[in-house]
Motif scaffolding. Structure first.
Motif, mmCIF file in Angstrom:
data_model
loop_
_atom_site.group_PDB
_atom_site.id
_atom_site.type_symbol
_atom_site.label_atom_id
_atom_site.label_comp_id
_atom_site.label_asym_id
_atom_site.label_seq_id
_atom_site.Cartn_x
_atom_site.Cartn_y
_atom_site.Cartn_z
ATOM 1 N N PHE A 12 0.324 -1.168 0.097
ATOM 2 C CA PHE A 12 0.068 -0.028 -0.149
ATOM 3 C C PHE A 12 1.279 1.343 -0.086
ATOM 4 O O PHE A 12 1.599 1.183 0.414
ATOM 5 N N LEU A 13 0.298 2.163 -0.461
ATOM 6 C CA LEU A 13 1.162 3.985 -0.629
ATOM 7 C C LEU A 13 0.617 4.459 0.696
ATOM 8 O O LEU A 13 -0.602 4.791 1.117
ATOM 9 N N LEU A 14 1.136 5.146 1.068
ATOM 10 C CA LEU A 14 0.688 5.765 2.831
ATOM 11 C C LEU A 14 0.970 7.542 2.602
ATOM 12 O O LEU A 14 2.361 7.511 2.405
ATOM 13 N N GLN A 88 12.256 8.500 1.856
ATOM 14 C CA GLN A 88 11.523 9.700 1.048
ATOM 15 C C GLN A 88 10.543 8.454 0.283
ATOM 16 O O GLN A 88 10.538 8.166 -1.124
ATOM 17 N N SER A 89 10.095 7.775 0.449
ATOM 18 C CA SER A 89 8.608 6.265 -0.204
ATOM 19 C C SER A 89 7.626 6.566 1.047
ATOM 20 O O SER A 89 7.773 6.411 1.762
ATOM 21 N N GLN A 90 6.628 5.809 0.555
ATOM 22 C CA GLN A 90 5.389 6.200 0.658
ATOM 23 C C GLN A 90 5.155 4.636 0.945
ATOM 24 O O GLN A 90 3.605 4.539 1.593
ATOM 25 N N ILE A 91 5.907 3.590 0.394
ATOM 26 C CA ILE A 91 5.280 2.384 0.796
ATOM 27 C C ILE A 91 5.102 1.161 2.058
ATOM 28 O O ILE A 91 5.691 1.351 3.074
ATOM 29 N N ILE A 92 4.145 0.394 2.315
ATOM 30 C CA ILE A 92 4.186 -0.439 3.995
ATOM 31 C C ILE A 92 3.528 -1.824 2.955
ATOM 32 O O ILE A 92 2.763 -1.408 1.984
ATOM 33 N N CYS A 169 -8.515 -3.662 -6.232
ATOM 34 C CA CYS A 169 -8.220 -3.935 -7.594
ATOM 35 C C CYS A 169 -7.718 -2.453 -7.846
ATOM 36 O O CYS A 169 -7.716 -1.639 -8.793
ATOM 37 N N THR A 170 -8.648 -1.118 -6.770
ATOM 38 C CA THR A 170 -7.896 0.296 -7.044
ATOM 39 C C THR A 170 -6.361 0.842 -6.414
ATOM 40 O O THR A 170 -5.486 -0.634 -6.108
ATOM 41 N N VAL A 171 -6.527 1.674 -6.929
ATOM 42 C CA VAL A 171 -5.436 2.307 -6.531
ATOM 43 C C VAL A 171 -5.164 2.511 -5.171
ATOM 44 O O VAL A 171 -5.930 3.037 -4.031
ATOM 45 N N LEU A 172 -3.798 2.009 -5.059
ATOM 46 C CA LEU A 172 -3.955 1.417 -3.246
ATOM 47 C C LEU A 172 -3.134 2.549 -2.342
ATOM 48 O O LEU A 172 -2.700 2.602 -1.947
ATOM 49 N N LYS A 173 -4.270 3.754 -2.071
ATOM 50 C CA LYS A 173 -2.986 5.054 -1.399
ATOM 51 C C LYS A 173 -4.295 5.364 -0.708
ATOM 52 O O LYS A 173 -5.468 5.655 -0.324
ATOM 53 N N ILE A 174 -3.566 5.342 0.748
ATOM 54 C CA ILE A 174 -3.787 4.480 2.187
ATOM 55 C C ILE A 174 -3.308 7.073 2.608
ATOM 56 O O ILE A 174 -2.482 7.151 2.854
ATOM 57 N N PRO A 175 -5.182 7.786 2.254
ATOM 58 C CA PRO A 175 -4.478 9.028 3.025
ATOM 59 C C PRO A 175 -4.286 9.175 4.211
ATOM 60 O O PRO A 175 -5.385 9.685 4.807
ATOM 61 N N HIS A 176 -3.189 8.489 5.233
ATOM 62 C CA HIS A 176 -2.750 8.525 5.868
ATOM 63 C C HIS A 176 -1.796 7.982 5.944
ATOM 64 O O HIS A 176 -1.100 8.243 5.553
ATOM 65 N N PHE A 177 -0.788 8.344 7.618
ATOM 66 C CA PHE A 177 0.102 8.438 7.581
ATOM 67 C C PHE A 177 0.258 6.849 8.615
ATOM 68 O O PHE A 177 1.507 6.785 8.668
ATOM 69 N N GLU A 180 -5.150 2.738 8.686
ATOM 70 C CA GLU A 180 -5.932 2.669 9.514
ATOM 71 C C GLU A 180 -6.744 2.302 9.032
ATOM 72 O O GLU A 180 -7.978 1.818 7.853
ATOM 73 N N LEU A 181 -7.753 1.767 10.018
ATOM 74 C CA LEU A 181 -8.579 0.208 9.684
ATOM 75 C C LEU A 181 -9.566 1.148 8.172
ATOM 76 O O LEU A 181 -10.139 0.542 7.514
ATOM 77 N N ASN A 182 -10.204 1.934 8.912
ATOM 78 C CA ASN A 182 -11.580 2.279 7.896
ATOM 79 C C ASN A 182 -10.987 2.838 6.504
ATOM 80 O O ASN A 182 -11.707 2.706 5.278
ATOM 81 N N GLN A 183 -10.144 3.079 6.575
ATOM 82 C CA GLN A 183 -9.239 3.453 5.465
ATOM 83 C C GLN A 183 -9.301 2.291 4.036
ATOM 84 O O GLN A 183 -9.020 2.479 3.424
ATOM 85 N N VAL A 184 -8.343 1.806 5.220
ATOM 86 C CA VAL A 184 -8.037 1.350 4.189
ATOM 87 C C VAL A 184 -9.548 -0.194 3.829
ATOM 88 O O VAL A 184 -9.020 -0.661 2.641
ATOM 89 N N ILE A 185 -10.547 -0.511 4.841
ATOM 90 C CA ILE A 185 -11.713 -0.847 4.094
ATOM 91 C C ILE A 185 -12.736 0.231 2.981
ATOM 92 O O ILE A 185 -12.700 -0.863 1.763
ATOM 93 N N LYS A 186 -12.299 1.303 2.819
ATOM 94 C CA LYS A 186 -13.311 1.837 2.018
ATOM 95 C C LYS A 186 -12.170 1.673 0.502
ATOM 96 O O LYS A 186 -12.151 2.120 -0.620
ATOM 97 N N LEU A 187 -10.028 1.230 0.116
ATOM 98 C CA LEU A 187 -9.743 1.077 -0.988
ATOM 99 C C LEU A 187 -10.423 -0.573 -1.417
ATOM 100 O O LEU A 187 -9.860 -1.138 -2.462
ATOM 101 N N ALA A 188 -10.986 -1.432 -0.815
ATOM 102 C CA ALA A 188 -11.541 -2.597 -0.810
ATOM 103 C C ALA A 188 -12.901 -2.535 -2.183
ATOM 104 O O ALA A 188 -13.087 -1.852 -2.186
ATOM 105 N N CYS A 189 -12.826 -3.452 -3.213
ATOM 106 C CA CYS A 189 -13.448 -3.222 -4.316
ATOM 107 C C CYS A 189 -14.343 -4.422 -3.879
ATOM 108 O O CYS A 189 -15.139 -4.476 -5.028
#
Length: 322
Positions: A12-14, A88-92, A169-177, A180-189
């Motif tokens: 994912f990308l934070l 300089q990475s956003q990856i987890i 199946c979407t762009v896996l960008k989490i708008p958090h640092f 966060e559970l709620n934000q990860v669930i929102k990324l699911a298709c």
């Protein structure tokens, strides 16, 4: 579009605080400073309580455990964020995200339980002082702490397993640092209805029941204080609760603000900023809140620092002697 199976997801990308590169250096220094203060302050509380026999009471037993949980709670998110800024990475990784989510939920819920137990401890101490040592015995304190750990671990495990069943199946960008559970669930298709029901029901239950216990304890405490005839007794009783009331107010107000802001689809950045309050700021402030108005803690800290200074001087003297 055919959803990808979750096992194919590798990372994912934070992107919570990475949109403005010119602020990265300042953010890194600020969060590093707050993290070091959090760890150092809470560690001092733990060392002071463990080294001073006068503080071997239920109240300080739970306070030292709260400090330990605050250190662990902050350590689940901030070190990874600092490493990402530095590299300089956003990856987890997918596994890292699930692991971070699990421990974040674990220590967050445990924090809530400990605040509730501490409220009950104050209720017994003020309303039933003659039976305090009988009610708050070491066996009960240990049992309550164990049950809190078990319930927190089961809740975190349930939420993590619910996320593992999702497909992304979407762009896996989490708008958090952090993850966060709620934000990860929102990324699911895939269908997230069950996840959302479980998340809001379990979170609401684990927030409402402890809060109800805290409010009931303080309702009884206020009633007991009002019945006291001595003004000095009233002040002493209230002063023992002031620090805990401050921490509880900060904890619940900031979490409420985070979840209210996250409910809006246009406020992901403000939600990330609000999350800083209860993930970093509150754990950092807790040692100051509990020590500044507490003579016992200040005295224990002073004795601990004096003892550490004497030992340090003795060790240096032995090294310098021929």
């Amino acid at each position: 579009m055919v959803p990808e199976n979750y096992s194919q997801i590798t990372e994912f990308l934070l992107v919570g605080f990475y949109e403005e590169p010119e602020w990265q250096s300042l953010i890194f220094e600020l969060f590093l400073f707050m993290y070091l203060i959090t760890v150092f302050g809470n560690l001092l509380i733990i060392l002071a309580v463990s080294s001073d026999s006068q503080l071997h009471t239920p109240m300080y037993f739970f306070l030292s455990n709260l400090s330990l949980v605050d250190i662990c709670f902050t350590s689940t998110t901030i070190p990874k964020m600092l490493v990402n800024i530095q590299t300089q990475s956003q990856i987890i990784t997918y596994g890292g995200c699930i692991t971070q989510m699990y421990f974040f939920q674990l220590f967050g819920v445990l924090d809530d339980f400990l605040l509730t137990v501490m409220a009950y401890d104050r209720f017994v101490a003020i309303c039933h002082p003659l039976h305090y040592t009988v009610i708050m015995n070491p066996w009960l304190c240990g049992l309550v702490l164990l049950v809190s750990w078990i319930m927190s671990a089961l809740y975190s495990l349930l939420q993590s397993l619910m996320v593992l069943r999702l497909s992304f199946c979407t762009v896996l960008k989490i708008p958090h640092f952090f993850c966060e559970l709620n934000q990860v669930i929102k990324l699911a298709c895939s269908d997230t209805f069950l996840n959302n029901v479980m998340m809001y029901f379990a979170t609401g239950l684990l927030a409402a029941l402890p809060l109800t216990g805290i409010l009931y304890s303080y309702f009884k405490i206020v009633s007991c204080i009002r019945g006291m005839s001595s003004a000095q007794g009233k002040y002493k009783a209230f002063s023992t609760c002031a620090s805990h009331i401050s921490v509880v107010s900060l904890f619940y107000c900031t979490i409420l603000g985070v979840y209210l802001s996250s409910a809006s689809p246009y406020s992901t950045h403000s939600s990330a900023v609000a999350s800083v309050m209860y993930t970093v700021v509150i754990p950092m402030l807790n040692p100051f809140i509990y020590s500044l108005r507490n003579k016992d803690i200040k005295g224990a800290l002073k004795r601990f620092c004096e003892m550490a200074a004497i030992k340090g001087t003795t060790v240096l003297g032995m090294k310098s002697s021929p």
